[in-house]
Scaffold this motif. Sequence first.
Motif, PDB file in Angstrom:
ATOM      1  N   THR A   3       0.864  -1.180   0.000  1.00  0.00           N
ATOM      2  CA  THR A   3       0.000   0.000   0.000  1.00  0.00           C
ATOM      3  C   THR A   3       0.901   1.231   0.000  1.00  0.00           C
ATOM      4  O   THR A   3       1.716   1.417   0.899  1.00  0.00           O
ATOM      5  N   VAL A   4       0.746   2.036  -1.040  1.00  0.00           N
ATOM      6  CA  VAL A   4       1.550   3.238  -1.210  1.00  0.00           C
ATOM      7  C   VAL A   4       0.609   4.439  -1.240  1.00  0.00           C
ATOM      8  O   VAL A   4      -0.375   4.443  -1.990  1.00  0.00           O
ATOM      9  N   ILE A   5       0.908   5.440  -0.431  1.00  0.00           N
ATOM     10  CA  ILE A   5       0.143   6.686  -0.446  1.00  0.00           C
ATOM     11  C   ILE A   5       1.046   7.771  -1.013  1.00  0.00           C
ATOM     12  O   ILE A   5       2.167   7.970  -0.552  1.00  0.00           O
ATOM     13  N   CYS A   6       0.543   8.444  -2.032  1.00  0.00           N
ATOM     14  CA  CYS A   6       1.267   9.544  -2.673  1.00  0.00           C
ATOM     15  C   CYS A   6       0.603  10.842  -2.233  1.00  0.00           C
ATOM     16  O   CYS A   6      -0.513  11.156  -2.662  1.00  0.00           O
ATOM     17  N   PHE A   7       1.272  11.575  -1.357  1.00  0.00           N
ATOM     18  CA  PHE A   7       0.739  12.789  -0.752  1.00  0.00           C
ATOM     19  C   PHE A   7       1.434  13.987  -1.390  1.00  0.00           C
ATOM     20  O   PHE A   7       2.661  14.108  -1.312  1.00  0.00           O
ATOM     21  N   GLY A   8       0.649  14.823  -2.030  1.00  0.00           N
ATOM     22  CA  GLY A   8       1.265  15.949  -2.718  1.00  0.00           C
ATOM     23  C   GLY A   8       0.270  16.995  -3.171  1.00  0.00           C
ATOM     24  O   GLY A   8      -0.840  17.096  -2.646  1.00  0.00           O
ATOM     25  N   ASP A   9       0.688  17.731  -4.173  1.00  0.00           N
ATOM     26  CA  ASP A   9      -0.096  18.847  -4.688  1.00  0.00           C
ATOM     27  C   ASP A   9      -0.706  18.490  -6.044  1.00  0.00           C
ATOM     28  O   ASP A   9      -0.973  17.322  -6.320  1.00  0.00           O
ATOM     29  N   SER A  10      -0.891  19.479  -6.884  1.00  0.00           N
ATOM     30  CA  SER A  10      -1.552  19.269  -8.170  1.00  0.00           C
ATOM     31  C   SER A  10      -0.776  18.348  -9.100  1.00  0.00           C
ATOM     32  O   SER A  10      -1.372  17.674  -9.938  1.00  0.00           O
ATOM     33  N   ASN A  11       0.548  18.305  -8.965  1.00  0.00           N
ATOM     34  CA  ASN A  11       1.306  17.395  -9.816  1.00  0.00           C
ATOM     35  C   ASN A  11       1.133  15.942  -9.396  1.00  0.00           C
ATOM     36  O   ASN A  11       1.275  15.045 -10.215  1.00  0.00           O
ATOM     37  N   THR A  12       0.799  15.694  -8.156  1.00  0.00           N
ATOM     38  CA  THR A  12       0.439  14.349  -7.719  1.00  0.00           C
ATOM     39  C   THR A  12      -1.000  14.051  -8.131  1.00  0.00           C
ATOM     40  O   THR A  12      -1.300  12.964  -8.630  1.00  0.00           O
ATOM     41  N   TYR A  13      -1.873  15.015  -7.980  1.00  0.00           N
ATOM     42  CA  TYR A  13      -3.271  14.887  -8.382  1.00  0.00           C
ATOM     43  C   TYR A  13      -3.387  14.565  -9.870  1.00  0.00           C
ATOM     44  O   TYR A  13      -4.253  13.804 -10.293  1.00  0.00           O
ATOM     45  N   GLY A  14      -2.494  15.150 -10.662  1.00  0.00           N
ATOM     46  CA  GLY A  14      -2.542  14.952 -12.115  1.00  0.00           C
ATOM     47  C   GLY A  14      -3.216  16.092 -12.840  1.00  0.00           C
ATOM     48  O   GLY A  14      -3.752  15.919 -13.937  1.00  0.00           O
ATOM     49  N   TYR A  15      -3.168  17.279 -12.253  1.00  0.00           N
ATOM     50  CA  TYR A  15      -3.813  18.451 -12.832  1.00  0.00           C
ATOM     51  C   TYR A  15      -3.338  18.690 -14.265  1.00  0.00           C
ATOM     52  O   TYR A  15      -2.146  18.654 -14.565  1.00  0.00           O
ATOM     53  N   ASP A  16      -4.290  18.940 -15.136  1.00  0.00           N
ATOM     54  CA  ASP A  16      -4.017  19.261 -16.534  1.00  0.00           C
ATOM     55  C   ASP A  16      -4.143  20.771 -16.687  1.00  0.00           C
ATOM     56  O   ASP A  16      -5.247  21.304 -16.643  1.00  0.00           O
ATOM     57  N   PRO A  17      -3.029  21.492 -16.868  1.00  0.00           N
ATOM     58  CA  PRO A  17      -3.100  22.951 -16.929  1.00  0.00           C
ATOM     59  C   PRO A  17      -3.836  23.481 -18.163  1.00  0.00           C
ATOM     60  O   PRO A  17      -4.147  24.659 -18.222  1.00  0.00           O
ATOM     61  N   ARG A  18      -4.159  22.619 -19.096  1.00  0.00           N
ATOM     62  CA  ARG A  18      -4.953  23.053 -20.256  1.00  0.00           C
ATOM     63  C   ARG A  18      -6.426  23.191 -19.881  1.00  0.00           C
ATOM     64  O   ARG A  18      -7.211  23.762 -20.619  1.00  0.00           O
ATOM     65  N   SER A  19      -6.795  22.676 -18.706  1.00  0.00           N
ATOM     66  CA  SER A  19      -8.165  22.730 -18.225  1.00  0.00           C
ATOM     67  C   SER A  19      -8.348  23.970 -17.358  1.00  0.00           C
ATOM     68  O   SER A  19      -7.500  24.282 -16.533  1.00  0.00           O
ATOM     69  N   TYR A  20      -9.451  24.637 -17.523  1.00  0.00           N
ATOM     70  CA  TYR A  20      -9.707  25.847 -16.728  1.00  0.00           C
ATOM     71  C   TYR A  20     -10.429  25.545 -15.426  1.00  0.00           C
ATOM     72  O   TYR A  20     -10.511  26.385 -14.556  1.00  0.00           O
ATOM     73  N   LEU A  21     -10.962  24.347 -15.281  1.00  0.00           N
ATOM     74  CA  LEU A  21     -11.787  24.040 -14.116  1.00  0.00           C
ATOM     75  C   LEU A  21     -11.211  22.923 -13.247  1.00  0.00           C
ATOM     76  O   LEU A  21     -11.937  22.185 -12.605  1.00  0.00           O
ATOM     77  N   GLY A  22      -9.907  22.791 -13.227  1.00  0.00           N
ATOM     78  CA  GLY A  22      -9.299  21.794 -12.347  1.00  0.00           C
ATOM     79  C   GLY A  22      -9.315  20.388 -12.887  1.00  0.00           C
ATOM     80  O   GLY A  22      -9.258  19.437 -12.111  1.00  0.00           O
TER      81      GLY A  22
END
Length: 179
Positions: A3-22
């Motif tokens: 069991t691995v937990i990846c704790f982070g910010d938008s780069n862990t979340y997988g945010y696509d900066p081409r999207s305007y709504l997250g």
Amino acid sequence: MKTVICFGDSNTYGYDPRSYLGGRYGPDSRWVDLLAARTGWDVRNQGQNGRTIPGGPVPFPADTDLLTVMLGTNDLLQGRGPETAAERMERFLSALDLERGRLLLIAPPPMALGAWVPDPALVEASRDLAPRYRRLAAGLGVRFADAGAWGVALAYDGVHFAPQGHRAFAAGLCEALGL
């Protein structure tokens, strides 16, 4: 199964900066999902857009085999210096109730000039996180990886991973884990 937990910010979340709504990249592009696909582990994505280094303890399940922590970029973007980010990270990691050998501190890749990063001083501050985090990890007895050495491509904003950046990050992390 690990069991691995990846704790982070938008780069862990997988945010696509081409999207305007997250919006997010698809699972075939996010580094957390690529890690899960490669290893077969139970990899839990605890990335959150805008997350800074927590000021207090965060509970994680006791059966966590590995906790990866990659934070600090948003702290810098909010005006904190790298020394303050490292101090906050030390307090955060010290308060965790997990064995030190189960923690992996990842220095985020340095930012680049872009739509969100107009000031070269921010780029320099982001480059200063890795050596500070390396010393911190050694002092606390936790594992360390420097994502700045993995050739992570950033999007136009200078902060978020491009799809090929997620692939490079996943490959670098697997190598750092000895996989």
